[in-house]
Write a protein that holds these residues in place. Structure first.
Motif, mmCIF file in Angstrom:
data_model
loop_
_atom_site.group_PDB
_atom_site.id
_atom_site.type_symbol
_atom_site.label_atom_id
_atom_site.label_comp_id
_atom_site.label_asym_id
_atom_site.label_seq_id
_atom_site.Cartn_x
_atom_site.Cartn_y
_atom_site.Cartn_z
ATOM 1 N N GLU A 210 1.078 -1.244 -0.107
ATOM 2 C CA GLU A 210 -0.007 0.163 -0.186
ATOM 3 C C GLU A 210 0.367 1.234 -0.091
ATOM 4 O OE1 GLU A 210 -2.321 3.380 0.686
ATOM 5 O OE2 GLU A 210 -0.913 2.749 1.740
ATOM 6 N N ARG A 211 0.405 1.973 -0.700
ATOM 7 C CA ARG A 211 1.743 2.931 -1.475
ATOM 8 C C ARG A 211 1.754 4.220 0.109
ATOM 9 N NH1 ARG A 211 3.431 4.587 -6.040
ATOM 10 N NH2 ARG A 211 3.120 7.161 -5.215
ATOM 11 N N SER A 212 1.078 4.211 0.753
ATOM 12 C CA SER A 212 0.423 5.351 1.523
ATOM 13 C C SER A 212 0.988 5.234 3.116
ATOM 14 C CB SER A 212 -0.913 5.940 1.973
ATOM 15 O OG SER A 212 -0.841 6.639 3.206
ATOM 16 N N THR A 213 1.022 3.913 3.244
ATOM 17 C CA THR A 213 0.967 2.982 4.746
ATOM 18 C C THR A 213 2.887 2.022 3.998
ATOM 19 O OG1 THR A 213 0.034 1.155 4.763
ATOM 20 C CG2 THR A 213 -0.703 3.092 5.847
ATOM 21 N N ARG A 214 2.958 1.723 3.728
ATOM 22 C CA ARG A 214 3.767 0.964 2.819
ATOM 23 C C ARG A 214 3.641 -0.878 3.830
ATOM 24 N NH1 ARG A 214 5.212 6.479 2.326
ATOM 25 N NH2 ARG A 214 7.072 6.428 0.944
ATOM 26 N N ASN A 319 6.707 -5.678 8.569
ATOM 27 C CA ASN A 319 5.209 -3.840 9.195
ATOM 28 C C ASN A 319 5.058 -3.875 9.965
ATOM 29 O OD1 ASN A 319 3.860 -4.489 6.259
ATOM 30 N ND2 ASN A 319 2.943 -6.662 6.472
ATOM 31 N N GLU A 320 5.853 -4.809 11.668
ATOM 32 C CA GLU A 320 6.423 -4.281 12.453
ATOM 33 C C GLU A 320 7.984 -4.086 12.204
ATOM 34 O OE1 GLU A 320 5.850 -7.864 14.814
ATOM 35 O OE2 GLU A 320 3.571 -7.441 14.618
ATOM 36 N N ARG A 321 8.593 -3.503 11.277
ATOM 37 C CA ARG A 321 9.510 -2.034 11.553
ATOM 38 C C ARG A 321 8.840 -1.341 10.985
ATOM 39 N NH1 ARG A 321 14.479 -5.825 6.894
ATOM 40 N NH2 ARG A 321 14.156 -7.325 7.784
ATOM 41 N N PRO A 322 10.087 -0.518 11.614
ATOM 42 C CA PRO A 322 9.649 1.122 11.894
ATOM 43 C C PRO A 322 10.372 1.547 10.446
ATOM 44 C CG PRO A 322 11.397 0.712 13.291
ATOM 45 C CD PRO A 322 10.503 -0.564 13.143
ATOM 46 N N ARG A 323 9.990 2.818 9.755
ATOM 47 C CA ARG A 323 10.509 3.514 8.940
ATOM 48 C C ARG A 323 10.513 4.186 8.680
ATOM 49 N NH1 ARG A 323 8.205 -0.136 4.714
ATOM 50 N NH2 ARG A 323 8.736 -2.258 5.417
ATOM 51 N N MET A 324 11.978 5.034 8.125
ATOM 52 C CA MET A 324 12.592 6.417 8.074
ATOM 53 C C MET A 324 11.189 7.598 7.454
ATOM 54 S SD MET A 324 15.387 8.067 7.108
ATOM 55 C CE MET A 324 15.989 7.259 5.403
ATOM 56 N N THR A 325 10.731 6.651 6.106
ATOM 57 C CA THR A 325 10.111 7.353 5.377
ATOM 58 C C THR A 325 8.210 7.228 6.340
ATOM 59 O OG1 THR A 325 8.867 5.381 4.784
ATOM 60 C CG2 THR A 325 10.936 6.323 3.700
ATOM 61 N N ALA A 327 8.084 8.328 9.653
ATOM 62 C CA ALA A 327 8.749 8.866 10.391
ATOM 63 C C ALA A 327 8.877 8.054 11.528
ATOM 64 C CB ALA A 327 7.522 10.204 11.349
ATOM 65 N N TRP A 328 9.854 6.754 11.311
ATOM 66 C CA TRP A 328 9.544 5.731 12.101
ATOM 67 C C TRP A 328 8.537 5.111 12.713
ATOM 68 C CZ3 TRP A 328 14.080 3.991 11.320
ATOM 69 C CH2 TRP A 328 15.430 5.200 10.392
ATOM 70 N N ASN A 329 7.548 5.629 12.247
ATOM 71 C CA ASN A 329 6.870 4.364 12.294
ATOM 72 C C ASN A 329 6.482 3.125 11.472
ATOM 73 O OD1 ASN A 329 3.975 7.900 12.614
ATOM 74 N ND2 ASN A 329 5.166 6.535 14.346
#
Length: 345
Positions: A210-214, A319-325, A327-329
């Motif tokens: 999903e493009r918005s949430t990855r 899906n439970e890895r934080p992403r810099m894109t 904001a680390w959510n």
């Protein structure tokens, strides 16, 4: 001589036929001669239940076709020019005179019009020079130039238009027609999809991002890459999502999505196709596929042995890895937040 067709290529042929593609179109897509595709279909199709008493229906399926080809390879015939005799002697004489294989074929027909045993096709001569290990003509011509070109191996002919156009008649909406809201990622529900291929191209798994949430979904494909199987399994997976998360799906021009109309009918989710050789138009999906390779290296993975439950476990970890894109959510947190907003709204 061109390499033998792989099981993956045979699945592409089956999908192309199911989508109504021509031999030329399938050949261009696989960088194969149309005659190779036609010969493959003629040799390895099988009789279905008879539609009429005088004309049984023929069908081509990738699995049976591959098994048929492997069986045929296991019982090779002795090549005509591998045997000593008058035909081999005459062909060698003409080769030493710098006759081309086509000229030799014509010469033998002129010399022996009523003796089929003294005639041979130019393709058989080429194979005897470049391919055969036993009885190869190259052995007797070792100190001479076998062909006028002087090449040590055969050069394949390029496929006209293979690198410049796709000619996939089943491709529908272009990515440029995708809603603008999908480009800026402001509105959720726009997905990118692709296949991740296993060892030797014989298995695959579908990835949906999903493009918005990855947020990632993985879909097992135990029956292979045939377009109708892919469409059915993607439909089943995406129908579990709420309607507001089914706005669009962007895919490349792989023939596994030739049945995209069936998918759209089942999910009410339109499919948009990227331009050829433009993976950046599915950037989130490409990046996620790279992360997936940490779990399933291409050189060793057979996805037919990977269960949907195992894929769900891997997807949950990613899906439970934080992403810099983000904001680390995490993608899971972002999706939960969106679903909560949709419920309260």
């Amino acid at each position: 001589m061109a390499p033998r067709l792989s099981s993956g290529e045979r699945e592409e042929i089956a999908c192309g036929l199911a989508a109504g593609e021509s031999m030329n179109s399938i050949g261009r897509r696989l960088a194969r001669q149309p005659s190779t595709i036609s010969r493959e279909i003629a040799q390895h199709s099988f009789h279905r239940h008879a539609v009429t008493f005088d004309r049984p229906e023929m069908t081509y399926r990738a699995g049976p076709a591959h098994r048929s080809a492997m069986t045929a390879r296991a019982r090779p015939r002795t090549a005509r020019l591998a045997r000593s005799g008058s035909l081999r002697t005459r062909v060698l004489q003409l080769l030493r005179k710098r006759f081309s294989p086509q000229q030799i074929t014509a010469q033998l027909r002129a010399e022996h019009p009523d003796q089929p045993e003294m005639q041979v096709s130019h393709e058989t001569i080429y194979q005897a020079i470049y391919l055969q290990s036993r009885g190869s003509l190259r052995t007797d011509l070792r100190r001479q130039v076998a062909l006028r070109t002087g090449r040590a191996r055969r050069r394949t002919r390029p496929i006209a238009g293979a690198a410049t156009r796709s000619n996939r008649d089943w491709v529908g909406l272009n990515v440029s027609q995708r809603p603008a809201e999908a480009d800026d990622r402001a509105v959720p529900g726009h997905w990118e999809g692709d296949l991740v291929i296993g060892k030797n191209g014989t298995s695959a798994v579908a990835t949906l991002v999903e493009r918005s949430t990855r947020y990632l979904m993985l879909v097992a494909l135990p029956d292979g890459r045939l377009c109708h199987d892919v469409a059915a399994r993607l439909s089943t997976a995406m129908r579990r999502l709420p309607a507001q998360l089914l706005r669009s799906l962007t895919w490349d021009q792989g023939s596994e999505m030739a049945a995209h109309a069936t998918f759209t009918l089942a999910t009410d989710c339109p499919v948009f196709f990227c331009d050829p050789h433009s993976p950046w138009q599915r950037g989130s999906n490409e990046n996620t596929n790279g992360l997936l390779r940490q779990y399933y290296p291409k050189s060793v993975t057979n996805f037919r042995t990977v269960t949907q439950r195992q894929l769900d476990t891997v997807a949950r970890q990613l899906n439970e890895r934080p992403r810099m894109t983000l904001a680390w959510n995490t993608p899971a947190e972002r999706l939960t937040e969106l679903l909560g907003d949709a419920t309260t709204g």
